[in-house]
Design an enzyme around this catalytic site. Sequence first.
Site, PDB file in Angstrom:
ATOM      1  N   GLY A  46       0.827  -1.192   0.000  1.00  0.00           N
ATOM      2  CA  GLY A  46       0.000   0.000   0.000  1.00  0.00           C
ATOM      3  C   GLY A  46       0.865   1.248   0.000  1.00  0.00           C
ATOM      4  O   GLY A  46       2.027   1.217   0.413  1.00  0.00           O
ATOM      5  N   GLN A  51       2.898   9.962   1.268  1.00  0.00           N
ATOM      6  CA  GLN A  51       4.184   9.252   1.256  1.00  0.00           C
ATOM      7  C   GLN A  51       5.023   9.595   0.040  1.00  0.00           C
ATOM      8  O   GLN A  51       6.220   9.299   0.015  1.00  0.00           O
ATOM      9  CB  GLN A  51       3.960   7.737   1.311  1.00  0.00           C
ATOM     10  CG  GLN A  51       3.379   7.270   2.643  1.00  0.00           C
ATOM     11  CD  GLN A  51       3.241   5.766   2.665  1.00  0.00           C
ATOM     12  OE1 GLN A  51       2.257   5.228   2.167  1.00  0.00           O
ATOM     13  NE2 GLN A  51       4.231   5.079   3.203  1.00  0.00           N
ATOM     14  N   CYS A  88       5.874  -0.241   6.992  1.00  0.00           N
ATOM     15  CA  CYS A  88       5.485   0.914   6.197  1.00  0.00           C
ATOM     16  C   CYS A  88       6.649   1.311   5.306  1.00  0.00           C
ATOM     17  O   CYS A  88       7.799   1.304   5.754  1.00  0.00           O
ATOM     18  CB  CYS A  88       5.135   2.063   7.141  1.00  0.00           C
ATOM     19  SG  CYS A  88       4.645   3.569   6.297  1.00  0.00           S
ATOM     20  N   LEU A  89       6.344   1.659   4.058  1.00  0.00           N
ATOM     21  CA  LEU A  89       7.404   2.064   3.134  1.00  0.00           C
ATOM     22  C   LEU A  89       8.100   3.338   3.595  1.00  0.00           C
ATOM     23  O   LEU A  89       9.203   3.635   3.160  1.00  0.00           O
ATOM     24  CB  LEU A  89       6.840   2.243   1.719  1.00  0.00           C
ATOM     25  CG  LEU A  89       6.339   0.960   1.045  1.00  0.00           C
ATOM     26  CD1 LEU A  89       5.741   1.283  -0.319  1.00  0.00           C
ATOM     27  CD2 LEU A  89       7.462  -0.064   0.903  1.00  0.00           C
ATOM     28  N   HIS A 130      -4.444   1.264   7.581  1.00  0.00           N
ATOM     29  CA  HIS A 130      -3.101   1.860   7.600  1.00  0.00           C
ATOM     30  C   HIS A 130      -3.003   3.023   6.604  1.00  0.00           C
ATOM     31  O   HIS A 130      -2.527   4.110   6.954  1.00  0.00           O
ATOM     32  CB  HIS A 130      -2.079   0.760   7.262  1.00  0.00           C
ATOM     33  CG  HIS A 130      -0.656   1.211   7.179  1.00  0.00           C
ATOM     34  ND1 HIS A 130       0.320   0.740   8.036  1.00  0.00           N
ATOM     35  CD2 HIS A 130      -0.026   2.073   6.339  1.00  0.00           C
ATOM     36  CE1 HIS A 130       1.481   1.308   7.710  1.00  0.00           C
ATOM     37  NE2 HIS A 130       1.310   2.119   6.685  1.00  0.00           N
ATOM     38  N   GLU A 131      -3.475   2.789   5.375  1.00  0.00           N
ATOM     39  CA  GLU A 131      -3.358   3.837   4.347  1.00  0.00           C
ATOM     40  C   GLU A 131      -4.278   5.024   4.647  1.00  0.00           C
ATOM     41  O   GLU A 131      -3.892   6.178   4.453  1.00  0.00           O
ATOM     42  CB  GLU A 131      -3.661   3.273   2.953  1.00  0.00           C
ATOM     43  CG  GLU A 131      -2.718   2.160   2.490  1.00  0.00           C
ATOM     44  CD  GLU A 131      -1.251   2.459   2.696  1.00  0.00           C
ATOM     45  OE1 GLU A 131      -0.834   3.629   2.620  1.00  0.00           O
ATOM     46  OE2 GLU A 131      -0.500   1.506   2.951  1.00  0.00           O
ATOM     47  N   HIS A 134      -2.752   7.320   7.070  1.00  0.00           N
ATOM     48  CA  HIS A 134      -1.738   8.212   6.477  1.00  0.00           C
ATOM     49  C   HIS A 134      -2.379   9.523   6.004  1.00  0.00           C
ATOM     50  O   HIS A 134      -1.753  10.581   6.063  1.00  0.00           O
ATOM     51  CB  HIS A 134      -1.087   7.562   5.252  1.00  0.00           C
ATOM     52  CG  HIS A 134       0.122   6.730   5.558  1.00  0.00           C
ATOM     53  ND1 HIS A 134       1.246   7.240   6.177  1.00  0.00           N
ATOM     54  CD2 HIS A 134       0.402   5.431   5.300  1.00  0.00           C
ATOM     55  CE1 HIS A 134       2.159   6.280   6.288  1.00  0.00           C
ATOM     56  NE2 HIS A 134       1.673   5.165   5.773  1.00  0.00           N
TER      57      HIS A 134
END
Length: 161
Positions: A46, A51, A88-89, A130-131, A134
């Site tokens: 994701g 991000q 997480c990226l 999660h997304e 963000h």
Amino acid sequence: MALRQIRVQGDDVLTKVCRPVKEMTERNLELIEDMIETMYEANGVGLAAPQVGVLKRIAVIDVGDGPVVLVNPEILETAGEQTGQEGCLSLPGKAGNVTRPNYVKVKAYDEEMNEYIVEGEELFARALIHEIEHLDGHMYTEKVEGEIFDVVYDDEDDEDE
Ligand code: ZN
């Protein structure tokens, strides 16, 4: 399409509340395409627009069933509970245990601004929440139980597994 630079924790852009998308412009479509490409390149499941430094309510997810595009997503319902490892990226090489609902129902718009409902369980539910967090400036690290630890990712090119 182009890869975008993934912002890492500590960058202010990850703490901001993102703006809703009012219309699907060429620019937004390009952003979505770039986000999908960037997510795959980074082996993520994701990616949210902040991000890549863009404060718009757009996220993309692929837990193995193809890309899901979420524009202006809203959580309608959650149920159950799951505790598991989350990464997480924007915090590469790290993970922690987070408790999330096991089921989530989300209203969102697709890349043509058609409203749709998506339901997820387990990993998909975790990714959706999660997304969406963000987009309100939150990272999973705020919810980690215990330590954030280092993870070793399997490299696809590594024949030793
Ligand atoms: Zn993340």
